[in-house]
Design a protein around this motif. Sequence first.
Motif, short mmCIF file in Angstrom:
data_model
loop_
_atom_site.label_atom_id
_atom_site.label_comp_id
_atom_site.label_asym_id
_atom_site.label_seq_id
_atom_site.Cartn_x
_atom_site.Cartn_y
_atom_site.Cartn_z
N LEU A 1 3.59 8.48 0.02
CA LEU A 1 2.53 9.27 -0.61
C LEU A 1 2.49 10.70 -0.06
N PHE A 2 2.41 10.81 1.26
CA PHE A 2 2.29 12.13 1.87
C PHE A 2 3.67 12.77 2.06
N PRO A 3 3.81 14.05 1.80
CA PRO A 3 5.10 14.72 2.03
C PRO A 3 5.54 14.57 3.49
N ILE B 1 -1.15 16.70 5.10
CA ILE B 1 -0.73 17.45 3.91
C ILE B 1 -1.28 16.74 2.67
N GLU B 2 -1.70 17.52 1.69
CA GLU B 2 -2.24 16.95 0.46
C GLU B 2 -1.18 16.08 -0.23
N PRO B 3 -1.55 14.89 -0.71
CA PRO B 3 -0.58 13.99 -1.34
C PRO B 3 0.01 14.58 -2.61
N GLU B 4 1.23 14.16 -2.90
CA GLU B 4 1.89 14.53 -4.14
C GLU B 4 1.68 13.44 -5.18
N ASN B 5 1.49 13.84 -6.43
CA ASN B 5 1.39 12.88 -7.53
C ASN B 5 2.77 12.72 -8.14
N ARG B 6 3.36 11.51 -7.99
CA ARG B 6 4.71 11.25 -8.46
C ARG B 6 4.72 10.24 -9.61
N TRP B 7 3.56 10.01 -10.20
CA TRP B 7 3.46 8.98 -11.24
C TRP B 7 2.68 9.45 -12.47
N ARG B 8 2.16 10.67 -12.46
CA ARG B 8 1.27 11.13 -13.53
C ARG B 8 1.90 11.00 -14.91
N SER B 9 3.16 11.42 -15.06
CA SER B 9 3.79 11.41 -16.38
C SER B 9 3.90 9.99 -16.93
N HIS B 10 4.19 9.01 -16.06
CA HIS B 10 4.30 7.63 -16.53
C HIS B 10 2.93 7.05 -16.88
N ALA B 11 1.90 7.50 -16.17
CA ALA B 11 0.55 7.06 -16.52
C ALA B 11 0.19 7.50 -17.93
N HIS B 12 0.47 8.77 -18.24
CA HIS B 12 0.18 9.26 -19.59
C HIS B 12 1.03 8.55 -20.63
N LEU B 13 2.30 8.30 -20.31
CA LEU B 13 3.16 7.59 -21.25
C LEU B 13 2.64 6.20 -21.54
N LEU B 14 2.24 5.48 -20.51
CA LEU B 14 1.76 4.11 -20.70
C LEU B 14 0.57 4.08 -21.65
N PHE B 15 -0.40 4.94 -21.43
CA PHE B 15 -1.61 4.89 -22.25
C PHE B 15 -1.36 5.44 -23.64
N PHE C 1 0.85 -1.19 0.00
CA PHE C 1 0.00 0.00 0.00
C PHE C 1 0.89 1.24 0.00
N GLY C 2 0.87 1.96 -1.09
CA GLY C 2 1.67 3.18 -1.18
C GLY C 2 2.17 3.40 -2.59
N VAL C 3 3.19 4.23 -2.72
CA VAL C 3 3.81 4.53 -4.01
C VAL C 3 5.24 4.01 -3.96
N PHE C 4 5.55 3.02 -4.80
CA PHE C 4 6.81 2.30 -4.70
C PHE C 4 7.61 2.42 -5.99
N ARG C 5 8.94 2.45 -5.82
CA ARG C 5 9.83 2.49 -6.97
C ARG C 5 9.93 1.10 -7.59
N HIS C 6 9.77 1.03 -8.91
CA HIS C 6 9.84 -0.21 -9.65
C HIS C 6 10.98 -0.13 -10.67
N GLN C 7 11.27 -1.28 -11.27
CA GLN C 7 12.32 -1.35 -12.28
C GLN C 7 11.73 -1.76 -13.63
#
Length: 303
Positions: free
Chosen positions: A261-263, A269-283, A165-171
């Motif tokens: 997720l949270f700073p 504190i409002e969460p930061e989006n650290r994956w948006r660019s990869h989401a757009h790239l994938l689609f 549960f969270g935002v994790f770095r992948h390879q």
Amino acid sequence: MPIRIPDNLPARKTLEDEGVYVMDSTRAARQDIRPLEIGLLNLMPNKERTETQFTRLIGSTPLQVDLTLVRITDHQSKHTSEDYLKTFYKTWEEVRTKKFDGFIVTGAPIANLPFEEVRYWPEMLDIMEWTKTNVHHAMFICWGAQAALHHFHGARRYRMDNKAFGVFRHQVTNPRSPFLRGFSDSPMIPVSRYNDIDRTTLGENLEVLIDNAEIGVSMLGDRKHRAVYFLNHLEYDNRSLADEYERDIKSGLDTPPPANLFPNGDTSIEPENRWRSHAHLLFQNWINEIYQTTPYDMDEIGK
């Protein structure tokens, strides 16, 4: 979109080795263009939020896409009105004779149920088989990915000791995959699941495209079934994990805050989006690959 270059230009091999999609002038002159037909089978309870997340990504392409929202035929939604569903959605029975260039199957909040105990599992089996003949390329997400891997490949899932549960770095394990063009080597990806796939049960026809050694495979490619399986949630918006965390706490569950997720780990504190660019790239990559390979005559899809 691909770059169009003169036939036999020496730069072609270098570009292809770097994973750049190249179209020569001869092929470009033969291309016909039409809108892409993409279907979205939405299995999530909050239909509006989920469809917004996916249409945001599908709509980022410069190509014209005709999107059809699809739901299970006889399933009654507890969170979305029947009037809304009748207005904007087609049942699978209504679209089963249609063909699609791309088809997405979302996750579903039924992780703790064996597949065969899911009430609409018989229809899911029909839908998964139908993608082999009526869909040029399919994308299965989260529970949808687990179900398809189970059905097509006999892959076994198991419950993890702790919820991932969270935002994790992948390879990225294959940067030359057409679906991962432009991806950084180690993207951050939102994860929310109790189950993982037993790697030893993944068949030889599957290719791991994105991985995490600790919390499991994130994305696999399947050329035989013209599909990709994404077990996590690049489509999530900023607050998806945060809202899930708040629901768990209100339900009395001892869920820790989503990792990374949270700073500074501060849930106020409002969460930061650290994956948006990869989401757009994938689609964009997925839709571009469909555009490059799907037949112009839709009757030829699946043959």
